[in-house]
Design an enzyme around this catalytic site. Structure first.
Site, PDB file in Angstrom:
ATOM      1  N   SER A  12     -53.812 -15.168  39.897  1.00  0.00           N
ATOM      2  CA  SER A  12     -52.835 -15.041  40.738  1.00  0.00           C
ATOM      3  C   SER A  12     -53.545 -13.637  41.691  1.00  0.00           C
ATOM      4  O   SER A  12     -54.221 -12.960  41.244  1.00  0.00           O
ATOM      5  CB  SER A  12     -51.843 -14.085  39.717  1.00  0.00           C
ATOM      6  OG  SER A  12     -50.707 -13.801  40.631  1.00  0.00           O
ATOM      7  N   HIS A  71     -53.425  -7.517  50.743  1.00  0.00           N
ATOM      8  CA  HIS A  71     -52.577  -6.794  51.716  1.00  0.00           C
ATOM      9  C   HIS A  71     -53.805  -6.389  52.805  1.00  0.00           C
ATOM     10  O   HIS A  71     -54.436  -5.458  52.393  1.00  0.00           O
ATOM     11  CB  HIS A  71     -51.931  -5.717  51.262  1.00  0.00           C
ATOM     12  CG  HIS A  71     -50.985  -5.892  50.334  1.00  0.00           C
ATOM     13  ND1 HIS A  71     -49.618  -6.431  50.626  1.00  0.00           N
ATOM     14  CD2 HIS A  71     -50.523  -5.823  49.129  1.00  0.00           C
ATOM     15  CE1 HIS A  71     -48.672  -6.731  49.917  1.00  0.00           C
ATOM     16  NE2 HIS A  71     -49.231  -6.161  48.718  1.00  0.00           N
ATOM     17  N   HIS A  74     -50.319 -14.738  49.415  1.00  0.00           N
ATOM     18  CA  HIS A  74     -50.135 -14.633  47.674  1.00  0.00           C
ATOM     19  C   HIS A  74     -50.253 -16.018  47.306  1.00  0.00           C
ATOM     20  O   HIS A  74     -50.172 -16.648  48.110  1.00  0.00           O
ATOM     21  CB  HIS A  74     -48.527 -14.217  47.475  1.00  0.00           C
ATOM     22  CG  HIS A  74     -48.329 -14.678  46.131  1.00  0.00           C
ATOM     23  ND1 HIS A  74     -47.382 -15.864  46.055  1.00  0.00           N
ATOM     24  CD2 HIS A  74     -48.598 -14.375  44.836  1.00  0.00           C
ATOM     25  CE1 HIS A  74     -47.340 -16.023  44.556  1.00  0.00           C
ATOM     26  NE2 HIS A  74     -47.827 -15.299  43.933  1.00  0.00           N
ATOM     27  N   ASN A 119     -50.943 -18.289  43.339  1.00  0.00           N
ATOM     28  CA  ASN A 119     -50.800 -18.127  42.012  1.00  0.00           C
ATOM     29  C   ASN A 119     -51.062 -19.577  41.578  1.00  0.00           C
ATOM     30  O   ASN A 119     -50.277 -20.601  42.104  1.00  0.00           O
ATOM     31  CB  ASN A 119     -49.639 -17.337  41.497  1.00  0.00           C
ATOM     32  CG  ASN A 119     -49.233 -17.715  40.091  1.00  0.00           C
ATOM     33  OD1 ASN A 119     -48.316 -18.168  39.623  1.00  0.00           O
ATOM     34  ND2 ASN A 119     -50.148 -17.304  39.110  1.00  0.00           N
ATOM     35  N   ARG A 128     -51.309 -21.622  37.419  1.00  0.00           N
ATOM     36  CA  ARG A 128     -51.031 -21.419  36.073  1.00  0.00           C
ATOM     37  C   ARG A 128     -50.611 -22.474  35.281  1.00  0.00           C
ATOM     38  O   ARG A 128     -50.071 -23.705  35.884  1.00  0.00           O
ATOM     39  CB  ARG A 128     -49.896 -20.481  35.987  1.00  0.00           C
ATOM     40  CG  ARG A 128     -48.618 -20.774  36.453  1.00  0.00           C
ATOM     41  CD  ARG A 128     -47.432 -19.592  36.427  1.00  0.00           C
ATOM     42  NE  ARG A 128     -46.447 -20.236  37.081  1.00  0.00           N
ATOM     43  CZ  ARG A 128     -46.031 -20.142  38.181  1.00  0.00           C
ATOM     44  NH1 ARG A 128     -46.854 -19.624  39.287  1.00  0.00           N
ATOM     45  NH2 ARG A 128     -44.661 -20.483  38.545  1.00  0.00           N
ATOM     46  N   HIS A 186     -50.023 -24.024  56.330  1.00  0.00           N
ATOM     47  CA  HIS A 186     -49.162 -25.045  55.947  1.00  0.00           C
ATOM     48  C   HIS A 186     -49.950 -26.377  55.872  1.00  0.00           C
ATOM     49  O   HIS A 186     -49.866 -27.136  54.934  1.00  0.00           O
ATOM     50  CB  HIS A 186     -47.749 -25.198  56.636  1.00  0.00           C
ATOM     51  CG  HIS A 186     -46.773 -24.569  56.269  1.00  0.00           C
ATOM     52  ND1 HIS A 186     -46.001 -24.728  55.289  1.00  0.00           N
ATOM     53  CD2 HIS A 186     -46.530 -23.122  56.395  1.00  0.00           C
ATOM     54  CE1 HIS A 186     -45.135 -23.640  54.978  1.00  0.00           C
ATOM     55  NE2 HIS A 186     -45.386 -22.762  55.829  1.00  0.00           N
ATOM     56  N   HIS A 230     -30.162 -10.438  49.917  1.00  0.00           N
ATOM     57  CA  HIS A 230     -29.766  -9.140  50.510  1.00  0.00           C
ATOM     58  C   HIS A 230     -29.943  -8.809  51.929  1.00  0.00           C
ATOM     59  O   HIS A 230     -29.343  -8.295  52.414  1.00  0.00           O
ATOM     60  CB  HIS A 230     -29.747  -7.801  49.886  1.00  0.00           C
ATOM     61  CG  HIS A 230     -31.208  -7.410  49.555  1.00  0.00           C
ATOM     62  ND1 HIS A 230     -32.188  -8.098  48.664  1.00  0.00           N
ATOM     63  CD2 HIS A 230     -31.891  -6.238  50.139  1.00  0.00           C
ATOM     64  CE1 HIS A 230     -33.466  -7.475  49.063  1.00  0.00           C
ATOM     65  NE2 HIS A 230     -33.185  -6.376  49.871  1.00  0.00           N
TER      66      HIS A 230
END
Lengths: 293, 293
Positions: free
Chosen positions: B88, B92, B102, B104, B106, B136, B166
Site C-alpha cells: 500500500s 505526497h 495512491h 494498493n 492485496r 488511465h 459531503h
C-alpha cells in the site's frame, strides 16, 4: 421551552463572539446566515487570521421538520417530527501556548421527548496545571449550582467521549460532556434549562482568563510546528469519531459550518515522538484522565 | 498462492521504493519492520523531506491468525482463520504540479475463500489532461491484457469509491479500484494473480513519467497553499470514508503505518472557493467522473 432554548443559544453566540472580537484589534467574525430547505436554519460566525484566534467558529442553528431517515432511530421513529437548536464553537488560537477550546450546548425534541446535551473541553499543546484547574473549576461551579453529582459524572463522560482509541489518549485535558439529559424525578425541564444556561454562561469565564494570560507568551517556529502536529490529532478525533460531525454530514447539514471545527493548518509526521525531557514530551502526561479540581 | 502473492507484494515494495529513491538526491526511505502479536507483521517504508516527495509511504504487510471479532462478518465467520498480505502506498510530492498518488494491491484468505483487491488513483491539485490520460491508459493496458471488461468496470468502481459525498466531488481524477475479486468461470486464481501482477507492475510506468515531467515546474507560495488546502480534502476522505483506514484502526493495526497516508501539511479555510477564471478554479471540472482513454 423551544423558544427559550433557541433564545439562550443565540444570546450565547452573541455574547461569546462579542467578547472574542473585543480581544481582536482588527479581525471580525464573518456572519453567514443560512436556511434549511426542510425547515429552520442558522447563522455561522467564523473569524480567520485574527491576532488571538488563528481560526474560530461560533455557530447557532435552529432546525426542524420531519425526522430524516438517518436520525429516525434516535429521534422518535419515522413519521415523527424533530426540532433541534444549539450553539457550537471551536477556537484555534494562534499562540501555541493558548489552548484550543470547544463548547456546544443544544436542545433536541424528537417525537414527544425533549433533551439537552453539551459540554466544553480544553485541548492545550503546552499544558499548564493552573489553566486546566481553572477551566474545570469554573465548569464545576456551574454544575454544582444545580446538582453536586453533575460535575463528577459529566467530567468522566467528557474523558470517555473525547478519547482517541487508536492513539490511546484523550483529546486534551477534558472538561464536561453530557447528552440525552431528560427530565426526571430530580430535575424537570426548567431545571435542566437552568443548568444548561449556567454551563453556557460559564464558557467565557472558563476560557478567557486562560487566553489572556497566555496570548503574549513568546514562541518560535518549534512551538508552532508542535501545535500544528497536535492539531492533526484534533482532525483525527473530529473526522473519525465525533458523532456530531458524522451526524451533520449524514443528514446533509451545512458542510462548511460543520467542518469549521477543523484547524487552519495541521501536520502529520510519520511516527514522530517528542524527545524525552523536552517541553513537548510533557504533554503525554496530560492526555489521560486526571482530577483537576 | 499465499507465498506467491506475498512475494509479489514484497517485490513491488522493493521496486517502487528503489525507483523513488533513484529520483531523490539524498532522502531515503526509513524502514520499520514490525510484528503482529497474533501472527505475521510487515515493513513500513516512509520517506519525509525529499526533493520529489515531501512525504511518501510504501508499506508491505503479511498477517494471519484467528479472525478478529471486527472482521468476522467479512472473513468467513468466527472461529475461522484469515491471512492477508498487501502493498500500500501514498505519495505526497512537494511540487504542487506533481499529483498525489495512491496504490494498493492485496490478497486475502478468509475461511475457505481467497480474493484479491487493489487499485491506483491520482489526485492532482493542478490537473493536466495528458497526465490523467497517461495514468488511465497505462492502467487500462494492464487490465486489457487480462479482460477487456476489467478497465471499464474498475474505472467506474474507482470513481464511485474515491468520492466525498459531503463535498459532491471525487478525490481526484481516479484510476482503477477492485475488491473481492474471486475465482470464477472466466478467471481462476492463477489468472487473477496474473492480473494483479500486471496492475501492480503498471504503477511505476503510470506515475513516474508524470512526476518527472512536472517536478521542476516553478511554483510560488500560492500553489503551495492551494495544494495544502486540497490535502485537507484528502484527509477528509481518508479519515471519514476510507474502509481500509477504518478497518485497520478497528482491528488494532499499526497506527503509524495506516496513517502514513495523511499529508505532511493540510489546511482548512472556512468556505473558501477559488475565484472564477483562476488556475485553481479549473480543478472542479476534474472532480467528477470523466473518460480519460
Amino acid at each position: 421551552m423551544e423558544q427559550r432554548a433557541a433564545a439562550l443559544f443565540r444570546r450565547l453566540q452573541d455574547e461569546i463572539t462579542t467578547a472574542l472580537e473585543a480581544l481582536e484589534p482588527t479581525a471580525r467574525f464573518r456572519r453567514d446566515a443560512w436556511t434549511r430547505p426542510e425547515g429552520g436554519g442558522g447563522e455561522s460566525r467564523v473569524l480567520e487570521g485574527g491576532e488571538l484566534l488563528e481560526k474560530g467558529g461560533v455557530n447557532f442553528s435552529e432546525v426542524w421538520g420531519p425526522v430524516p431517515a438517518a436520525m429516525a432511530k434516535q429521534l422518535g421513529g419515522e413519521g415523527a417530527t424533530f426540532w433541534a437548536s444549539g450553539v457550537s464553537l471551536v477556537l484555534h488560537p494562534r499562540n501555541p501556548y493558548v489552548p484550543t477550546v470547544h463548547a456546544n450546548f443544544r436542545m433536541i425534541r424528537g417525537g414527544a421527548e425533549r433533551w439537552f446535551g453539551g459540554g466544553a473541553d480544553l485541548t492545550p499543546s503546552y499544558p499548564f496545571d493552573e489553566d486546566a484547574s481553572h477551566f474545570h473549576a469554573t465548569l464545576k461551579a456551574a454544575c454544582d449550582r444545580h446538582d453536586a453529582a453533575y460535575y463528577p459524572r459529566f467530567k468522566k463522560w467528557c474523558d470517555e467521549y473525547f478519547f482517541l482509541p487508536h492513539r490511546g489518549e484523550t483529546r486534551g485535558v477534558g472538561g464536561i460532556f453530557f447528552d440525552h439529559l431528560k427530565p426526571d424525578a430530580t430535575h424537570d425541564l426548567d431545571g435542566l434549562f437552568a443548568f444548561v444556561t449556567s454551563a453556557g454562561e460559564a464558557f467565557l469565564p472558563a476560557f478567557l482568563p486562560i487566553a489572556e494570560r497566555r496570548r503574549a507568551t513568546p514562541y518560535t517556529e518549534r512551538e508552532r510546528e508542535f501545535q500544528q502536529w497536535r492539531r492533526g490529532r484534533y482532525v483525527e478525533f473530529n473526522l473519525i469519531y465525533d458523532r456530531g460531525t458524522h451526524f451533520g454530514l449524514q443528514t446533509n447539514g451545512r458542510v462548511e459550518s460543520i467542518l469549521m471545527s477543523l484547524p487552519p493548518i495541521a501536520r502529520w509526521k510519520y511516527d514522530w515522538h517528542a524527545d524525552p525531557g523536552t517541553p513537548e514530551a510533557r504533554l503525554s502526561d496530560y492526555l489521560r484522565p486526571r482530577e483537576w479540581v
